[in-house]
Every structure is written in structure tokens, then in C-alpha cells.
Write a protein that holds these residues in place. Sequence first.
Motif, PDB file in Angstrom:
ATOM      1  N   THR A   9      71.884  77.714  75.184  1.00  0.00           N
ATOM      2  CA  THR A   9      73.006  78.467  74.632  1.00  0.00           C
ATOM      3  C   THR A   9      74.316  77.782  74.973  1.00  0.00           C
ATOM      4  O   THR A   9      74.397  76.970  75.905  1.00  0.00           O
ATOM      5  CB  THR A   9      73.056  79.903  75.193  1.00  0.00           C
ATOM      6  OG1 THR A   9      73.357  79.843  76.603  1.00  0.00           O
ATOM      7  CG2 THR A   9      71.741  80.633  74.982  1.00  0.00           C
ATOM      8  N   ASN A  32      80.335  79.333  89.059  1.00  0.00           N
ATOM      9  CA  ASN A  32      80.405  80.358  88.019  1.00  0.00           C
ATOM     10  C   ASN A  32      79.194  81.261  88.153  1.00  0.00           C
ATOM     11  O   ASN A  32      78.290  80.994  88.949  1.00  0.00           O
ATOM     12  CB  ASN A  32      80.492  79.694  86.643  1.00  0.00           C
ATOM     13  CG  ASN A  32      79.327  78.771  86.357  1.00  0.00           C
ATOM     14  OD1 ASN A  32      78.214  79.227  86.077  1.00  0.00           O
ATOM     15  ND2 ASN A  32      79.545  77.455  86.452  1.00  0.00           N
ATOM     16  N   GLU A  58      70.249  81.751  82.459  1.00  0.00           N
ATOM     17  CA  GLU A  58      70.918  82.990  82.092  1.00  0.00           C
ATOM     18  C   GLU A  58      69.926  84.105  81.763  1.00  0.00           C
ATOM     19  O   GLU A  58      70.113  85.258  82.157  1.00  0.00           O
ATOM     20  CB  GLU A  58      71.837  82.739  80.904  1.00  0.00           C
ATOM     21  CG  GLU A  58      72.644  83.942  80.465  1.00  0.00           C
ATOM     22  CD  GLU A  58      73.633  83.624  79.365  1.00  0.00           C
ATOM     23  OE1 GLU A  58      74.484  84.483  79.078  1.00  0.00           O
ATOM     24  OE2 GLU A  58      73.568  82.512  78.804  1.00  0.00           O
ATOM     25  N   ALA A  62      83.057  85.596  85.245  1.00  0.00           N
ATOM     26  CA  ALA A  62      82.349  85.853  83.991  1.00  0.00           C
ATOM     27  C   ALA A  62      83.310  85.955  82.814  1.00  0.00           C
ATOM     28  O   ALA A  62      83.028  85.462  81.717  1.00  0.00           O
ATOM     29  CB  ALA A  62      81.520  87.126  84.116  1.00  0.00           C
ATOM     30  N   LEU A 102      84.435  82.443  81.915  1.00  0.00           N
ATOM     31  CA  LEU A 102      83.335  81.711  81.278  1.00  0.00           C
ATOM     32  C   LEU A 102      83.117  82.203  79.852  1.00  0.00           C
ATOM     33  O   LEU A 102      82.881  81.404  78.936  1.00  0.00           O
ATOM     34  CB  LEU A 102      82.064  81.879  82.109  1.00  0.00           C
ATOM     35  CG  LEU A 102      80.810  81.162  81.596  1.00  0.00           C
ATOM     36  CD1 LEU A 102      81.030  79.658  81.502  1.00  0.00           C
ATOM     37  CD2 LEU A 102      79.610  81.472  82.501  1.00  0.00           C
ATOM     38  N   ASP A 103      83.233  83.507  79.640  1.00  0.00           N
ATOM     39  CA  ASP A 103      83.075  84.053  78.286  1.00  0.00           C
ATOM     40  C   ASP A 103      84.178  83.560  77.355  1.00  0.00           C
ATOM     41  O   ASP A 103      83.934  83.306  76.166  1.00  0.00           O
ATOM     42  CB  ASP A 103      83.069  85.576  78.336  1.00  0.00           C
ATOM     43  CG  ASP A 103      81.793  86.146  78.928  1.00  0.00           C
ATOM     44  OD1 ASP A 103      80.795  85.395  79.015  1.00  0.00           O
ATOM     45  OD2 ASP A 103      81.791  87.332  79.321  1.00  0.00           O
ATOM     46  N   ARG A 134      76.915  79.277  76.228  1.00  0.00           N
ATOM     47  CA  ARG A 134      77.380  79.788  77.524  1.00  0.00           C
ATOM     48  C   ARG A 134      76.727  79.039  78.674  1.00  0.00           C
ATOM     49  O   ARG A 134      77.398  78.654  79.650  1.00  0.00           O
ATOM     50  CB  ARG A 134      77.100  81.281  77.634  1.00  0.00           C
ATOM     51  CG  ARG A 134      77.781  81.957  78.821  1.00  0.00           C
ATOM     52  CD  ARG A 134      77.647  83.478  78.716  1.00  0.00           C
ATOM     53  NE  ARG A 134      78.480  84.154  79.700  1.00  0.00           N
ATOM     54  CZ  ARG A 134      78.058  84.575  80.896  1.00  0.00           C
ATOM     55  NH1 ARG A 134      76.776  84.373  81.244  1.00  0.00           N
ATOM     56  NH2 ARG A 134      78.865  85.192  81.729  1.00  0.00           N
ATOM     57  N   GLU A 135      75.425  78.788  78.578  1.00  0.00           N
ATOM     58  CA  GLU A 135      74.739  78.063  79.651  1.00  0.00           C
ATOM     59  C   GLU A 135      75.161  76.603  79.680  1.00  0.00           C
ATOM     60  O   GLU A 135      75.315  76.010  80.757  1.00  0.00           O
ATOM     61  CB  GLU A 135      73.224  78.194  79.482  1.00  0.00           C
ATOM     62  CG  GLU A 135      72.452  77.772  80.703  1.00  0.00           C
ATOM     63  CD  GLU A 135      71.051  78.368  80.753  1.00  0.00           C
ATOM     64  OE1 GLU A 135      70.176  77.723  81.343  1.00  0.00           O
ATOM     65  OE2 GLU A 135      70.842  79.483  80.222  1.00  0.00           O
ATOM     66  N   SER A 159      78.128  75.521  78.826  1.00  0.00           N
ATOM     67  CA  SER A 159      79.469  75.524  79.409  1.00  0.00           C
ATOM     68  C   SER A 159      79.410  75.707  80.919  1.00  0.00           C
ATOM     69  O   SER A 159      80.125  75.023  81.670  1.00  0.00           O
ATOM     70  CB  SER A 159      80.305  76.648  78.777  1.00  0.00           C
ATOM     71  OG  SER A 159      80.425  76.479  77.385  1.00  0.00           O
ATOM     72  N   ALA A 160      78.561  76.621  81.377  1.00  0.00           N
ATOM     73  CA  ALA A 160      78.433  76.889  82.808  1.00  0.00           C
ATOM     74  C   ALA A 160      77.919  75.676  83.561  1.00  0.00           C
ATOM     75  O   ALA A 160      78.407  75.340  84.654  1.00  0.00           O
ATOM     76  CB  ALA A 160      77.517  78.090  83.036  1.00  0.00           C
ATOM     77  N   THR A 169      83.403  80.045  76.420  1.00  0.00           N
ATOM     78  CA  THR A 169      82.270  80.089  75.481  1.00  0.00           C
ATOM     79  C   THR A 169      82.745  80.479  74.090  1.00  0.00           C
ATOM     80  O   THR A 169      82.331  79.876  73.090  1.00  0.00           O
ATOM     81  CB  THR A 169      81.214  81.092  75.978  1.00  0.00           C
ATOM     82  OG1 THR A 169      80.747  80.688  77.269  1.00  0.00           O
ATOM     83  CG2 THR A 169      80.037  81.163  75.019  1.00  0.00           C
ATOM     84  N   ARG A 208      82.466  78.197  70.820  1.00  0.00           N
ATOM     85  CA  ARG A 208      81.677  78.710  69.697  1.00  0.00           C
ATOM     86  C   ARG A 208      82.454  78.673  68.388  1.00  0.00           C
ATOM     87  O   ARG A 208      81.863  78.622  67.311  1.00  0.00           O
ATOM     88  CB  ARG A 208      81.248  80.147  70.013  1.00  0.00           C
ATOM     89  CG  ARG A 208      80.399  80.810  68.940  1.00  0.00           C
ATOM     90  CD  ARG A 208      80.047  82.228  69.327  1.00  0.00           C
ATOM     91  NE  ARG A 208      79.149  82.248  70.476  1.00  0.00           N
ATOM     92  CZ  ARG A 208      79.221  83.116  71.473  1.00  0.00           C
ATOM     93  NH1 ARG A 208      80.174  84.029  71.484  1.00  0.00           N
ATOM     94  NH2 ARG A 208      78.352  83.064  72.461  1.00  0.00           N
TER      95      ARG A 208
END
Length: 515
Positions: free
Chosen positions: A308, A325, A291, A359, A362-363, A310-311, A313-314, A366, A370
Motif C-alpha cells: 500500500t 512512525n 499494517e 498517524a 503519515l496519513d 501508506r506502508e 511511505s512509512a 499518504t 495518492r
Amino acid sequence: MIRAEHHKLTISWKVAAAFLCLSSAVVAQTTELQDLHLNTVPRTAAETARIATATAPTTDFDAAQKFEENSGGAATVRAAPDANAFSQPSGNISFENELTFKVGNGLFRKLWVSSPSSTLASDGLGPLYNARSCQRCHLKDGRGHPPENHEDNAISMFLRVSIPGKPEDAIPQIEGYLASLPEPAYGSQLQDFSVAGHKAEYRLQIDYTETAITLSGGETASLRVPDYTAAELGYGPLHPQAMISPRVAPQMIGLGLLEAIPAKDILALADPDDADSDGISGRANIVWSVEYDQPMLGRFGHKAGNPTIREQSASAFVGDIGISNPLFPAGAGECTDLQADCMAAPHGDKDVRAFEIDAEGLDLVTFYSRNLGVPVRRDVGDPQILRGKKVFYATGCTACHQPSYVTHRLVDQPEQSFQLIWPYTDMLLHDMGAVLADNRPEARATGNEWRTPPLWGIGLTKQVSGHTYFLHDGRARSLLEAVLWHGGEARSQRDAVIDMPPEDRTALIRFLESL
């Protein structure tokens, strides 16, 4: 078939160990780079002093510490009496953000379907996959488990796989990086499911052998030693040097709080040369962030292989479900060039989404990940639990399971901002000995090393997940067995538990169950 013990890493760990220590300059650079992705407010000198006082190791075991029951700070949630205990949003979340959390939960639970499909927002599954949704592995946001028998599927467990790399395959920006490559035919993990018309890659088979452990006071325990087989391989034999590593899905609570711990606070705990001579030499895993296109402190995964949420999860979307993604855009997921039919199969990123999850999606996932709240501790003032806490400290368990931190001040993450938390982890890598080794490196982590797992919520595992299987592969059937599997740096702590009076051992387990 291929068995795990037949394919060990061929490089010398003694040679590798000579390159494992980060220089102070690299540590400082990593600290700076790691925290740039968080919108933080610097701490004042007064705050730094307050934090040092709040997180100092206790010496009083006659009563619970102030705020100790709130494991996640203000984000702590009530201890729900059912299997939903790990599925609640942060306790301090706003109404608006709770709506975002619920939308993310919907995507986390979403069942993906194969392409082509009239359901354009949900197609793109596989063609090879381990599960059809995030929730299928992290059921009720809890931990996975190994298959119960040869007929049971491994829906929440899989085998990672790789082959040794060459020196030129290393990442030069990361000192001590242990190069490895995806297995040529099977990629970086084995998938045991496939869409119609395609063969699955394998079936996970585990055979156990029992070994008895004699404990003090006439007590005994039994450990089950696993033997892993990648059975019924669908695309030919594995590479002769293939290294496999079993992994169960970890619990999901508190991830945002772990991400919000300042990198410098984690790196300050590292002691790669055991300078204090306590036998514990935690090391940071430094990984390459896809990322941010730079080295970062690894925090997530059994070997801290992702920097992270996000990474993480991706990578799970593309590896576990086969969903492309923005970070991992391969429409065919984990298919390799040697799996021609799989590579040529229809996939779901040809519509307005551009990727199978875009995106925005994915957010949302995330954000959900979180903000899964950590349940409040139970019975923190119980005399037996306080005795167990004293045993935990006296035995040296806190050398790896660091009790508390204060998170960053975060401008745009109020739920995680400036919270006193109690995760009981140092987030570092530790050599756990040959008994737990998978003999497979990951970034700077050797085949003997694992990240210290957080202990918060561990006493609710049975309630949430319906089992009490622990460690990276679920081999331990109880908390006591998990302790008895400790080796390497934690060998002396394990031996102390074996030799201590039974009453202390019982109190120790009660303390762990209260977390």
C-alpha cells in the motif's frame, strides 16, 4: 570496499523456482485480503461487461482511442510546461481535499533536523539517513538519478542490502517466499549521511564500462554497464554473503490509481507457467503487510515489495530519513544493534507525538502521494505516434506493459473511484535476465525479477527531473537504451527493436515520449 558482483546469492534459483507458483486457493485468498483495506462497491454485471469492452486491446491504429489522452481518467491533469508537471493534485479533487493535499505536500517537503532540538515537531532525523526530506529524493515528485561522478552525492539513490536467510526465516503464509535477513551491521539499506558525531555507513561509487550495440539501418547505440562499490564503509566490512541492490527513487504520479486497480484484475494477468506460450510469465509478488498483519499483493517499489501507499511511505520514513512512525516505531531508524552509539543517540519520539511522525502526519503524506496527478498525453493523434503505438503492440510490449484498467468503485476516495486509466503496466514481476539482475530476492521476487514500471509520464522525465536516466538504477541514458537493456522474458522484444526498420524504432520512441 565491496563490489556488487563479488556477493551473489548462494541459493539455487532453479530450486527456488520450483516453489514460486501460487495455488489457485492462495491467489483467491490474496485477492480477498488485498481488497479488504479499500472501501469498495462491488461491480455489477453490466459494469463488468463495459469494462471488458473499454480495456480490450485495440486493433485500430489509424486514430487515437476514446479517452486515451486522459491517462489518469478524470484525475488527469494538464501537462504543465515546467518542472511542476508531476506536482499537481488529482484533476477531479475537491476544494477541501486540495487543502489536505497541500498540507501533505508541506510534510513531504519538510526538512527534518536531528535531536535534541527546540523544533520539537521536526526533530528525529537519522542518526543515519539518505535524505532529510521525501522531496530530496523525489525532487519535483520525479525520478531520481545516479551520481554524475565520484564527487557527486547519491541523494536520490541508495543500495539495499541483505543476506540469505534460512528455511525457518521464511514466512509460512506466503508460498514461494525467498527468505532474506538484514545485513547484521548495516540493516536493510545503506545510508550515506549521518547527523553530527556519527559516521555515515558508506559512499556509493559507480564505475561504468561502455558496450556498443549494432542496430539495423547502420545505426548504433552504446550501453553503460555499471559496477557498484560500497566505498568507505563506516562500520566494518559487509557480511561475506551480503547482497546489494542499487535503487533510484521512482516518480510519484498516479500511485493512488495503481493502488485502486482491483487485485483480481492484476492477478488475472499472471501466467507463471507461460500457459499461452508467448514467452512472458508474469508473477505476483506476495508480501507480508506490517499494517494489516497478513499477506497482500505487492504493488509498490522496484520489486513490488510494498502493498500500500501508506506502508510504502512509512517504510521510506524510517529507512530513508530515520523517522519513526506507527508502522515502523524504531526511534533510531535503520541503526543496528552493532551500531551502539547510533542506537543510544537522542531521538525525537519522546514528546506528545509518540512517534517522530504520528498517524495524522503519515496519513497526510499518504493522501498527498495518492493524489499526485498524471499529466494528459500529448499529440495522441500524431501519425508518427500512432505508428509507434502500432509497433509497440506488434512487438509484444503490451504483454508486460498492460495499457489500461478500470479502478474500483471507492466510497471514500472519489478521485480514484471508477476511472479508466492508462498506466502501461501489469504490476507483475518478470525475469529481465542476467544483464539487469541484482541477484537479491525480495519476498517472492527472485534476483532476476523486477516489477513492470508504469510508463505514464515517462516522456516528461527531462522536463521534470532534468535528466533522461531510466531503469531501477538509472543506467539507461535514454528510452532507447532502456529498451536495449531488456533481457530474459523481454529478450525477443528487445531483439525486434534492434532489427526493425529505423523509421519504426524512431516512431516507437516518439510513442513512448507521448505517454
